[in-house]
Design a protein around this motif. Structure first.
Motif, PDB file in Angstrom:
ATOM      1  N   MET A   1       2.354  23.197  20.613  1.00 44.16           N
ATOM      2  CA  MET A   1       3.013  22.796  19.395  1.00 44.16           C
ATOM      3  C   MET A   1       1.940  22.338  18.405  1.00 44.16           C
ATOM      4  O   MET A   1       1.031  21.615  18.772  1.00 44.16           O
ATOM      5  CB  MET A   1       4.001  21.672  19.736  1.00 44.16           C
ATOM      6  CG  MET A   1       4.607  21.001  18.570  1.00 44.16           C
ATOM      7  SD  MET A   1       5.732  19.639  18.981  1.00 44.16           S
ATOM      8  CE  MET A   1       6.183  19.876  20.642  1.00 44.16           C
ATOM      9  N   TRP A  14      -0.690  14.880  16.821  1.00 41.99           N
ATOM     10  CA  TRP A  14      -1.259  14.649  18.150  1.00 41.99           C
ATOM     11  C   TRP A  14      -2.212  13.466  18.158  1.00 41.99           C
ATOM     12  O   TRP A  14      -2.113  12.600  19.030  1.00 41.99           O
ATOM     13  CB  TRP A  14      -1.977  15.906  18.658  1.00 41.99           C
ATOM     14  CG  TRP A  14      -1.027  16.981  19.092  1.00 41.99           C
ATOM     15  CD1 TRP A  14      -0.789  18.162  18.452  1.00 41.99           C
ATOM     16  CD2 TRP A  14      -0.167  16.963  20.230  1.00 41.99           C
ATOM     17  NE1 TRP A  14       0.167  18.879  19.143  1.00 41.99           N
ATOM     18  CE2 TRP A  14       0.561  18.169  20.236  1.00 41.99           C
ATOM     19  CE3 TRP A  14       0.065  16.039  21.253  1.00 41.99           C
ATOM     20  CZ2 TRP A  14       1.490  18.487  21.216  1.00 41.99           C
ATOM     21  CZ3 TRP A  14       0.990  16.353  22.245  1.00 41.99           C
ATOM     22  CH2 TRP A  14       1.699  17.562  22.216  1.00 41.99           C
ATOM     23  N   TRP A  47      12.803  15.690  24.818  1.00 46.11           N
ATOM     24  CA  TRP A  47      11.986  16.900  24.871  1.00 46.11           C
ATOM     25  C   TRP A  47      10.614  16.630  24.265  1.00 46.11           C
ATOM     26  O   TRP A  47       9.585  17.022  24.830  1.00 46.11           O
ATOM     27  CB  TRP A  47      12.679  18.044  24.141  1.00 46.11           C
ATOM     28  CG  TRP A  47      11.943  19.342  24.295  1.00 46.11           C
ATOM     29  CD1 TRP A  47      12.069  20.231  25.318  1.00 46.11           C
ATOM     30  CD2 TRP A  47      10.944  19.866  23.428  1.00 46.11           C
ATOM     31  NE1 TRP A  47      11.210  21.294  25.121  1.00 46.11           N
ATOM     32  CE2 TRP A  47      10.510  21.092  23.968  1.00 46.11           C
ATOM     33  CE3 TRP A  47      10.370  19.434  22.239  1.00 46.11           C
ATOM     34  CZ2 TRP A  47       9.540  21.881  23.366  1.00 46.11           C
ATOM     35  CZ3 TRP A  47       9.400  20.222  21.641  1.00 46.11           C
ATOM     36  CH2 TRP A  47       8.999  21.425  22.200  1.00 46.11           C
ATOM     37  N   TYR A  48      10.590  15.963  23.115  1.00 43.30           N
ATOM     38  CA  TYR A  48       9.307  15.641  22.478  1.00 43.30           C
ATOM     39  C   TYR A  48       8.528  14.627  23.309  1.00 43.30           C
ATOM     40  O   TYR A  48       7.304  14.698  23.393  1.00 43.30           O
ATOM     41  CB  TYR A  48       9.516  15.131  21.047  1.00 43.30           C
ATOM     42  CG  TYR A  48       9.873  16.235  20.096  1.00 43.30           C
ATOM     43  CD1 TYR A  48       8.906  17.133  19.659  1.00 43.30           C
ATOM     44  CD2 TYR A  48      11.180  16.407  19.666  1.00 43.30           C
ATOM     45  CE1 TYR A  48       9.233  18.167  18.794  1.00 43.30           C
ATOM     46  CE2 TYR A  48      11.520  17.432  18.797  1.00 43.30           C
ATOM     47  CZ  TYR A  48      10.539  18.309  18.369  1.00 43.30           C
ATOM     48  OH  TYR A  48      10.866  19.334  17.519  1.00 43.30           O
ATOM     49  N   GLN A  50       8.455  14.398  26.535  1.00 45.15           N
ATOM     50  CA  GLN A  50       7.806  15.159  27.604  1.00 45.15           C
ATOM     51  C   GLN A  50       6.611  15.947  27.069  1.00 45.15           C
ATOM     52  O   GLN A  50       5.548  15.978  27.692  1.00 45.15           O
ATOM     53  CB  GLN A  50       8.803  16.109  28.278  1.00 45.15           C
ATOM     54  CG  GLN A  50       9.806  15.420  29.151  1.00 45.15           C
ATOM     55  CD  GLN A  50       9.157  14.709  30.322  1.00 45.15           C
ATOM     56  OE1 GLN A  50       8.229  15.205  30.951  1.00 45.15           O
ATOM     57  NE2 GLN A  50       9.649  13.520  30.627  1.00 45.15           N
ATOM     58  N   SER A  51       6.789  16.585  25.917  1.00 44.24           N
ATOM     59  CA  SER A  51       5.698  17.365  25.317  1.00 44.24           C
ATOM     60  C   SER A  51       4.505  16.478  24.982  1.00 44.24           C
ATOM     61  O   SER A  51       3.353  16.845  25.241  1.00 44.24           O
ATOM     62  CB  SER A  51       6.183  18.079  24.053  1.00 44.24           C
ATOM     63  OG  SER A  51       7.177  19.018  24.371  1.00 44.24           O
ATOM     64  N   GLY A  55       0.901  16.694  26.756  1.00 40.93           N
ATOM     65  CA  GLY A  55      -0.247  16.892  25.868  1.00 40.93           C
ATOM     66  C   GLY A  55      -1.284  15.795  26.028  1.00 40.93           C
ATOM     67  O   GLY A  55      -2.497  16.053  26.059  1.00 40.93           O
TER      68      GLY A  55
END
Length: 174
Positions: A1, A14, A47-48, A50-51, A55
């Motif tokens: 992403m 990030w 969901w975010y 987990q991402s 990451g």
């Protein structure tokens, strides 16, 4: 992403998430605790969360791409097929149909929830498949191949499943 997509969706890119998690001490915590902190304390959608957690773990060297939080290796893939769930499911459960798109005889069905999921032993690993109706006669077939040997196996099976799911689509859409 991308950092832009992440920022638009969560309010931070990030680098912003990495700085925040470092300050909280995430490097010393496990996957579940980090994800729970993001959802429960910071209000990030699951969901975010987990991402971001994955990451962060990859960026900080806590896991490699394709490696789960438990340390095992896994590859995944999905494809939307213009066929009903039952037909997609039969492509896995019926040995004659399966042989037409999936090589090898090492497929051994373990569990099967009709119309939803199945799991099988395949090629030295475990295969989990989910069937999601997409309206009309379309089905999304999503699979995860776990218990792989290493990062090289992950790369090889990512390519393998991309090719095999394309073959499944071709077969079922005839």
């Amino acid at each position: 992403m991308s950092a832009d997509v992440l920022k638009a969706s969560t309010g931070r890119d990030w680098d912003g998430w990495f700085v925040l998690l470092d300050a909280w001490g995430a490097i010393e915590r496990g996957h579940t605790e980090i994800a729970r902190h993001l959802t429960d304390d910071l209000g990030v959608d699951g969901w975010y969360a987990q991402s971001i957690t994955v990451g962060y773990e990859q960026e900080r060297g806590l896991r490699e791409v394709g490696q789960s939080s438990q340390g095992d290796w896994q590859a995944s893939g999905n494809r939307t097929v213009e066929a009903p769930v039952a037909r997609c499911e039969a492509a896995f459960t019926d040995a004659d149909v399966r042989r037409r798109w999936l090589p090898g005889s090492e497929f051994s069905l373990r569990t099967h929830r009709e119309g939803k999921t199945l799991s099988a032993d395949y090629a030295g690993g475990r295969l989990s498949v989910r069937f999601t109706p997409k309206g009309g006669a379309k089905t999304q077939v999503s699979l995860e191949h776990t218990k792989l040997a290493d990062a090289e196996a992950v790369a090889a099976y990512k390519a393998f499943w991309k090719e095999r799911l394309a073959a499944l689509k071709t077969l079922l859409e005839k």
